[in-house]
Design an enzyme around this catalytic site. Structure first.
Site, PDB file in Angstrom:
ATOM      1  N   HIS A 102       0.832  -1.203   0.000  1.00  0.00           N
ATOM      2  CA  HIS A 102       0.000   0.000   0.000  1.00  0.00           C
ATOM      3  C   HIS A 102       0.872   1.261   0.000  1.00  0.00           C
ATOM      4  CE1 HIS A 102      -3.797  -2.228   1.011  1.00  0.00           C
ATOM      5  NE2 HIS A 102      -2.878  -3.129   1.307  1.00  0.00           N
TER       6      HIS A 102
ATOM      7  N   ASP B 206      -5.821   5.602   1.192  1.00  0.00           N
ATOM      8  CA  ASP B 206      -6.061   4.178   0.960  1.00  0.00           C
ATOM      9  C   ASP B 206      -7.496   3.855   1.362  1.00  0.00           C
ATOM     10  OD1 ASP B 206      -6.054   1.206   1.439  1.00  0.00           O
ATOM     11  OD2 ASP B 206      -3.940   1.446   0.906  1.00  0.00           O
TER      12      ASP B 206
END
Length: 473
Positions: A25, A131
């Site tokens: 991520h 995210d």
């Protein structure tokens, strides 16, 4: 009387990128940040201090000047436990990272709020890109009179559709098995995802690290769903740099500059075209000791050239003292017996460069979305060995639907030790059989389509241009 102070006009737009603190991520958000900065935007990458350092230390495909174009902001959170990974855990998901994930979600909001308020005072507009595992950055952006938020999805849209609704019409149409979340996630992590909104899109839209060449129908379906709420989808992937495919080295214009060339690349230069098997199981996976022995036995016996990245899952702070490698004794004998036709890398590997190299034939992968995009964008067929998270679905999608790989370890055997003989058989199929040749051809064709998507005029390029235009208007 003193002259009146001249007013300073506010800067146009500040983009604040807030990644989830796990390598796949961090990496995708950093690539997006660099792409936006390359278009002249003022980008602030905000994460806990160890993870800012981690992202910078591991960036690939960008030179030092590009990285320096970003602003890096620290989100201070309280101390958290950093236990080592447990390779023998019954669930392969890295539960040892849960204290970090909880601390981030519970405490990063306050320092993020201070950063946003500071930027809001000096910019016409503040755009938070976060995210989509976490919703709190969108909540903080909503407090601003001049703030917007967009979610970045770091998993494939086909997985996202099935995760939210296993009966989704497109999922059913594929006929692929949909593993239950309980089989690839921990209960604690599922609870965290639920608390954070369950992969929702709380802001103005969704950015997908994918492209229509890979998931066109799923992307269009999600775009239609979001439009019902007045939200916009931008399919802008793959975000990773796409290196020039070359037998020797990547093109100088894209070769990373912060570190000298890794020694494995000099070794690859000496190998025949499409002769080397690349094995890497990501940063959130630790293979059990018995499985490592079987894999080593297979590689030793099959006479296949290889590069094997053998490392345990990241700790919450990768810079904390890790101690002696548990693989040292086995690897000493293994490397002696395979000297000349294989390399073992126990540290960080230049994966993009390895995958772009003409000597690399195929990619044994855990099937994390980030790794799949890197492999497929460089035309490498996947030998699928899923471990947890989205990986079981991804393995089925790439091998069963896209036909660009072969399953090495089926998900239904995920809790078993795969014997050396079966590993050898899959390697032989991938390199020599008609099935393997078909997967190689499919991977090369997909690479052309994926590269066309991010090239000028392609679908991902157009969506990126539209996104930049929207946040700067």
């Amino acid at each position: 009387m003193a002259p009146a102070a001249m007013e300073v006009a506010p800067a146009p737009v500040a983009v604040v990128a807030v990644p989830f603190p796990a390598q796949g991520h961090l990496n995708q958000m950093l690539h997006l940040s660099l792409l936006l900065a390359s278009r002249g935007l003022d980008v602030h990458y905000a994460a806990p201090a160890p993870h800012v350092r981690q992202a910078r230390a591991r960036v690939q495909g960008w030179d030092a000047r590009a990285v320096r174009s970003l602003h890096f902001a620290t989100l201070d959170i309280p101390p958290y436990a950093t236990p080592p990974p447990d390779p023998d855990s019954p669930v392969a998901f890295p539960g040892h990272l849960q204290p970090l994930f909880d601390a981030f979600c519970d405490h990063a909001g306050a320092p993020l709020r201070r950063l946003l308020e500071e930027l809001a005072a000096s910019h016409h507009r503040v755009v938070v890109v976060h995210d989509n595992l976490v919703a709190f950055p969108a909540s903080e952006a909503s407090r601003l009179p001049n703030g917007d938020a967009y979610a970045l999805q770091c998993v494939g849209q086909s997985f996202g559709a099935g995760f939210k609704n296993p009966s989704h019409r497109l999922v059913r149409a594929l006929g692929l098995p949909v593993p239950s979340p309980e089989s690839f996630l921990t209960e604690e992590f599922m609870e965290l995802v639920a608390r954070q909104g369950g992969l929702s899109v709380p802001g103005a839209g969704l950015l997908l690290n994918s492209c229509r060449a890979l998931e066109g129908e799923f992307i269009d379906a999600q775009a239609e769903t979001l439009s019902l709420d007045g939200k916009k989808l931008f399919s802008i992937g793959p975000l990773n740099p796409v290196l020039e495919l070359d037998v020797t080295t990547p093109a100088p214009s894209v070769q990373p500059q912060p570190q000298p060339r890794h020694e494995c690349m000099d070794w690859l230069d000496k190998q025949p075209t499409s002769s080397v098997l690349y094995l890497c199981f990501g940063t959130m996976t630790s293979l059990p000791g018995k499985q490592i022995e079987e894999l080593a036995g297979a590689l030793q016996s099959c006479e296949q050239r290889f590069i094997w990245v053998l490392r345990d899952a990241d700790r919450a702070d990768i810079f904390a003292e890790a101690g002696e490698s548990r693989h040292a004794k086995l690897m000493s004998e293994f490397t002696r017996r395979t000297e000349g036709r294989g390399l073992v890398i126990t540290g960080w590997a230049p994966q993009l460069e390895i995958l772009a190299h003409g000597a690399t034939a195929a990619f044994v992968s855990h099937c994390g979305w980030n790794s799949l995009l890197e492999g497929l964008s460089h035309g490498k067929p996947i030998l699928a060995w899923p471990m947890h998270s989205d990986q079981p679905w991804n393995a089925g999608y790439v091998c069963g639907h896209l036909k660009a790989g072969i399953v090495m370890r089926p998900w239904e055997k995920s809790r078993e030790t795969l014997p050396a003989k079966e590993i050898q058989e899959v390697i032989k199929r991938a390199i020599d059989s008609d099935e393997g040749i078909a997967a190689q051809s499919a991977a090369k064709a997909l690479a052309e389509d994926v590269r066309a998507a991010v090239a000028n005029g392609g679908s991902s390029w157009a969506d990126m241009e539209e996104f930049v235009g929207r946040i700067t208007k």
